[in-house]
Design a protein around this motif. Structure first.
Motif, mmCIF file in Angstrom:
data_model
loop_
_atom_site.group_PDB
_atom_site.id
_atom_site.type_symbol
_atom_site.label_atom_id
_atom_site.label_comp_id
_atom_site.label_asym_id
_atom_site.label_seq_id
_atom_site.Cartn_x
_atom_site.Cartn_y
_atom_site.Cartn_z
ATOM 1 N N ARG B 289 0.828 -1.209 0.000
ATOM 2 C CA ARG B 289 0.000 0.000 0.000
ATOM 3 C C ARG B 289 0.860 1.256 0.000
ATOM 4 N NH1 ARG B 289 -3.280 3.374 3.581
ATOM 5 N NH2 ARG B 289 -5.450 3.290 2.878
ATOM 6 N N SER B 290 1.958 1.186 0.715
ATOM 7 C CA SER B 290 2.805 2.366 0.876
ATOM 8 C C SER B 290 3.380 2.867 -0.441
ATOM 9 C CB SER B 290 3.944 2.066 1.854
ATOM 10 O OG SER B 290 4.699 0.952 1.396
ATOM 11 N N ARG B 291 3.387 1.986 -1.441
ATOM 12 C CA ARG B 291 3.905 2.422 -2.746
ATOM 13 C C ARG B 291 2.968 3.439 -3.388
ATOM 14 N NH1 ARG B 291 5.101 -1.697 -7.861
ATOM 15 N NH2 ARG B 291 5.180 -0.093 -9.490
ATOM 16 N N TRP B 292 1.689 3.363 -3.040
ATOM 17 C CA TRP B 292 0.690 4.183 -3.734
ATOM 18 C C TRP B 292 0.139 5.288 -2.845
ATOM 19 C CZ3 TRP B 292 1.555 2.522 -8.330
ATOM 20 C CH2 TRP B 292 1.850 1.163 -8.535
ATOM 21 N N TYR B 293 0.120 5.019 -1.534
ATOM 22 C CA TYR B 293 -0.541 5.979 -0.644
ATOM 23 C C TYR B 293 -0.058 5.719 0.768
ATOM 24 C CZ TYR B 293 -4.389 8.406 1.717
ATOM 25 O OH TYR B 293 -5.142 9.250 2.500
ATOM 26 N N ASP B 294 0.352 6.777 1.433
ATOM 27 C CA ASP B 294 0.804 6.578 2.813
ATOM 28 C C ASP B 294 0.020 7.436 3.797
ATOM 29 O OD1 ASP B 294 3.859 8.613 2.427
ATOM 30 O OD2 ASP B 294 1.732 9.090 2.219
ATOM 31 N N GLY B 295 -1.159 7.866 3.355
ATOM 32 C CA GLY B 295 -1.988 8.627 4.260
ATOM 33 C C GLY B 295 -2.893 7.733 5.088
ATOM 34 N N GLY B 296 -3.671 8.365 5.950
ATOM 35 C CA GLY B 296 -4.615 7.620 6.774
ATOM 36 C C GLY B 296 -5.911 7.374 6.019
ATOM 37 N N GLY B 297 -6.739 6.509 6.581
ATOM 38 C CA GLY B 297 -8.028 6.235 5.959
ATOM 39 C C GLY B 297 -7.895 5.395 4.704
ATOM 40 N N ALA B 298 -9.021 5.255 4.016
ATOM 41 C CA ALA B 298 -9.041 4.438 2.802
ATOM 42 C C ALA B 298 -8.242 5.124 1.694
ATOM 43 C CB ALA B 298 -10.480 4.219 2.355
ATOM 44 N N MET B 299 -7.715 4.320 0.808
ATOM 45 C CA MET B 299 -6.933 4.846 -0.301
ATOM 46 C C MET B 299 -7.840 5.647 -1.234
ATOM 47 S SD MET B 299 -4.089 2.613 -2.202
ATOM 48 C CE MET B 299 -4.169 2.459 -3.958
ATOM 49 N N PRO B 300 -7.463 6.860 -1.600
ATOM 50 C CA PRO B 300 -8.328 7.666 -2.457
ATOM 51 C C PRO B 300 -8.320 7.178 -3.899
ATOM 52 C CG PRO B 300 -6.281 8.827 -1.946
ATOM 53 C CD PRO B 300 -6.271 7.567 -1.146
ATOM 54 N N PRO B 301 -9.383 7.479 -4.638
ATOM 55 C CA PRO B 301 -9.473 7.035 -6.036
ATOM 56 C C PRO B 301 -8.295 7.477 -6.899
ATOM 57 C CG PRO B 301 -11.597 7.846 -5.274
ATOM 58 C CD PRO B 301 -10.618 8.138 -4.192
ATOM 59 N N SER B 302 -7.750 8.642 -6.630
ATOM 60 C CA SER B 302 -6.622 9.115 -7.451
ATOM 61 C C SER B 302 -5.434 8.168 -7.326
ATOM 62 C CB SER B 302 -6.213 10.534 -7.031
ATOM 63 O OG SER B 302 -5.890 10.556 -5.651
ATOM 64 N N ALA B 303 -5.180 7.691 -6.116
ATOM 65 C CA ALA B 303 -4.081 6.746 -5.913
ATOM 66 C C ALA B 303 -4.392 5.410 -6.567
ATOM 67 C CB ALA B 303 -3.819 6.566 -4.415
ATOM 68 N N MET B 304 -5.661 5.022 -6.515
ATOM 69 C CA MET B 304 -6.034 3.748 -7.138
ATOM 70 C C MET B 304 -5.895 3.825 -8.656
ATOM 71 S SD MET B 304 -9.182 2.452 -4.724
ATOM 72 C CE MET B 304 -9.334 0.903 -5.596
ATOM 73 N N ARG B 305 -6.250 4.980 -9.235
ATOM 74 C CA ARG B 305 -6.102 5.110 -10.698
ATOM 75 C C ARG B 305 -4.629 5.048 -11.080
ATOM 76 N NH1 ARG B 305 -10.729 8.431 -10.156
ATOM 77 N NH2 ARG B 305 -9.473 10.261 -9.647
ATOM 78 N N ARG B 306 -3.775 5.640 -10.266
ATOM 79 C CA ARG B 306 -2.330 5.582 -10.564
ATOM 80 C C ARG B 306 -1.840 4.145 -10.438
ATOM 81 N NH1 ARG B 306 -0.766 8.543 -6.769
ATOM 82 N NH2 ARG B 306 0.481 7.151 -5.488
ATOM 83 N N MET B 307 -2.335 3.459 -9.431
ATOM 84 C CA MET B 307 -1.959 2.051 -9.227
ATOM 85 C C MET B 307 -2.382 1.199 -10.427
ATOM 86 S SD MET B 307 -3.207 -0.346 -6.071
ATOM 87 C CE MET B 307 -2.887 -2.099 -6.008
ATOM 88 N N ALA B 308 -3.610 1.397 -10.886
ATOM 89 C CA ALA B 308 -4.105 0.611 -12.024
ATOM 90 C C ALA B 308 -3.266 0.878 -13.266
ATOM 91 C CB ALA B 308 -5.569 0.948 -12.291
ATOM 92 N N ALA B 309 -2.933 2.128 -13.474
ATOM 93 C CA ALA B 309 -2.156 2.489 -14.669
ATOM 94 C C ALA B 309 -0.746 1.907 -14.594
ATOM 95 C CB ALA B 309 -2.110 4.005 -14.812
ATOM 96 N N ASP B 310 -0.100 2.078 -13.453
ATOM 97 C CA ASP B 310 1.284 1.609 -13.320
ATOM 98 C C ASP B 310 1.385 0.093 -13.384
ATOM 99 O OD1 ASP B 310 2.903 4.048 -11.065
ATOM 100 O OD2 ASP B 310 1.932 4.247 -13.024
#
Lengths: 121, 525
Positions: B289-310
């Protein structure tokens, strides 16, 4: 159409063939020194092989730096006592392995195997 | 050093006496109450701390006769037993007992593959046989039969089937593939179900239904007996097969995807397991998870879109396999592609597109009955080891599946967790396989995970999405959601329990079924 077998599947077949080979050879009749390797292949490699499918290898690579995440490549540099402890008490995402599942003799064998850099057939 | 957990109502001396009696039958080396041994039988993934489900002892028989003797002794002394087959039911409790202080009846020493019938396609196995064990045996003997395995593959063939787990091939419904049981009842009587009741019959593993009441289901997800043998059907190796992977780009197209897939499933064109995995399941095993988002709470959609693309994955990722003759597979593949081509943004793949890709590789293995441990990598997503499975059911209607996902996703994210899950699309229903993942090292996170799971149970039951399987801490609450007739189902189970196990020694609390003496005593959660 000749169905395509995946390259990865072929690797898996090779990996499992080694498991099957180990299964075919009763552990108690193995020459001294090979028992640990056989136990490792049969019981540990599913998580600690050199593969992205091996969660133990992947977890080690994520959790620690500066060491080889593939256990077998660190043979001779691991403490047998440490291996025994991790097997019995678990570590992070690795759950403990009980004596019913893997007896002390086999745990000692695999601990000695990982602690020794000696080559086995 | 001995552990300090006692069975309810038993003294230290009383426990020592009963364990000594059992040890005199099976050998004292197979009976233990030492702390280090017991440590291995806790639930390492639970939403409660380790204290909640600790055993008092471990007893490991090697035969049916030893099981019978143990049950007779346990019944005389009032020792509660918790049977485990391989003890790898992680995410649902692992080897831990529901009632703290129960003694584990570890059946792993009973690990014989008694029979494999190559012609008829079945195996008869004991509790301690894992998927790896059976798979290796079949390959070593040159069998042309496939297993259907759960993931990860170190689980028990029997244990998973009895818990109604599932796999990935046309034999994915493991309970449906079960044929015949041998069961030891609490009083030591041995029963063989189905055609096993006819001593000379050769059909125990071939024909499910004997004469009279079909009782096999009584021993699934229950505490009515100790199962010591199970018949399991095995799939003949197909002439050809082709794992396929289909990616869809957007979270909000779940209904569209399911409606497009349904006719393919219903017609039988797709007859194996169909898994529709969310991005965090599909990508969570190859990246933390830390590769895409290191904030609290659920991972935001922007991070998920970057994850899907990468990672070059879809928001939804379907995997299944085509089986049959080479011609059938080729034609079916073309038909599937034509049928799904209109779905927005669809991308079709086979493993040949991505040689060595770990996700395509592990899924291809599961789709062809090859066990692996890959999905333990999912625990690397958050670290901390905590995870519990949440498995509500749904009809196979796109709108309903989307509604279920929206409900669970909202509650999970509001709890501060990511929705990590996949849908198993079956003939008439869908199961959401959600992993609620959390860091167990933080007590506050643990409490929040527990509360979130309870919210999921309540909300889903209220909307008609009943669970069919759950973890130890939630068994009572899940049983309570089956509230028709003011809980008639549970009362029926209790009546059966009282008849078959009047002293209640077997797995108290399993699936919310408590023995008479322990009902209303505060053990339920």
């Amino acid at each position: 159409m000749q169905c395509k077998l995946l390259f990865g599947l072929s690797l898996a077949v090779l990996a499992v063939a080694s498991y099957a080979g180990a299964l075919a050879r009763p552990l108690h009749s193995s020459p001294a020194g090979t028992r640990g390797r056989e136990v490792f292949e049969l019981r540990c490699a599913m998580c600690h092989a050199d593969s992205a499918l091996a969660p133990g290898t992947m977890a080690l690579g994520q959790r620690v730096t500066g060491i080889d995440r593939v256990l077998e490549r660190r043979r001779g540099g691991l403490s047998a006592d440490y291996v025994r402890q991790v097997v019995r008490t678990g570590l992070d995402r690795m759950p403990p392995i009980s004596r019913v599942e893997l007896g002390d003799t086999d745990v000692d064998a695999v601990a000695d195997y990982l602690a020794s850099a000696e080559k086995h057939p | 050093m001995t552990g300090n957990v006692l069975p309810p109502g038993m003294s230290v001396a009383g426990l020592a006496r009963v364990l000594a009696a059992i040890g005199s039958v099976i050998g004292p080396q197979w009976v233990s109450s030492d702390e280090q041994t017991l440590f291995g039988y806790r639930d390492p993934n639970a939403t409660l701390d380790d204290d909640a489900f600790l055993p008092s002892a471990v007893i490991a028989p090697a035969s049916v006769e030893e099981v019978r003797a143990i049950l007779r002794i346990a019944d005389q002394h009032g020792l509660y037993l918790w049977p485990v087959s391989t003890g790898k039911n992680y995410g649902y409790g692992g080897p831990a007992p529901r009632l703290k202080g129960s003694a584990i009846l570890d059946l792993r020493r009973m690990n014989r593959i008694i029979e494999v019938n190559e012609r008829l396609g079945y195996a008869l196995v004991e509790p301690g046989v894992s998927y790896f064990d059976l798979y290796r045996h079949l390959r070593a003997t040159g069998s042309k039969l496939w297993i259907d395995c759960a993931s990860p593959g170190w689980g028990g063939v029997m244990g998973n089937a009895l818990d109604r787990g599932a796999g990935y091939t046309p034999y994915a419904d493991h309970w449906s593939s079960q044929c015949g049981l041998e069961v030891v009842l609490a009083d030591g009587e041995v029963v063989r179900t189905g055609m096993g009741g006819v001593p000379a019959a050769k059909t125990w593993g071939a024909f499910k239904y004997g004469f009279g009441p079909y009782v096999d289901g009584l021993f699934s997800q229950s505490n009515f007996g100790v199962v010591t043998k199970i018949g399991i059907w095995l799939m003949p190796e197909p002439a050809a097969h082709l794992p396929i992977f289909i990616h869809f780009p957007d979270e909000d197209q779940l209904e569209e995807i399911c409606e497009a897939v349904f006719p393919l499933r219903r017609s039988g064109l797709l007859n194996g397991g169909i898994m529709l995995a969310g991005l965090l399941w599909e990508g969570g095993g190859v990246s933390p998870r830390s590769r895409w988002y290191d904030g609290g709470g659920a991972m935001p959609p922007s991070a998920m879109r970057r994850m899907a693309a990468d990672l070059d994955m879809g928001w939804w990722n379907l995997s299944t396999c085509l089986y049959g003759s080479a011609e059938q597979v080729e034609r079916t593949h073309a038909t599937i592609r034509d049928a799904l081509a209109p779905v927005r943004g669809v991308r079709f793949h086979t493993a040949a597109d991505r040689p060595g890709d770990p996700v395509f590789t592990y899924r291809s293995q599961l789709l062809t009955g090859q066990p692996n441990m890959y999905e333990f990598n999912l625990l690397n997503w958050t670290g901390g080891g905590g995870h519990v499975g949440f498995l509500p059911t749904c009809v196979f209607e796109g709108a309903e599946i989307a509604r279920l996902h929206a409900l669970c996703s909202r509650i999970t994210r509001e709890g501060g967790f990511d929705w990590t899950g996949e849908f198993s699309l079956q003939a008439r229903s869908a199961i959401q396989v959600q992993l609620l993942q959390f860091d167990r090292s933080d007590p506050a996170v643990l409490a929040r995970a527990h509360a979130t799971y309870k919210q999921l149970i309540e909300a889903c039951a209220g909307e008609g999405f009943g669970q069919f399987r759950t973890s130890l801490a939630f068994m009572d609450e899940t049983a309570a959601t089956y509230s028709f007739g003011d809980g008639a189902a549970l009362r029926l189970s209790e009546r059966i329990k009282d008849a078959l196990d009047p002293n209640g020694i077997l797995a108290p609390g399993k699936s919310g079924i408590w023995p008479k003496a322990l009902r209303g005593t505060g053990h339920a959660m």
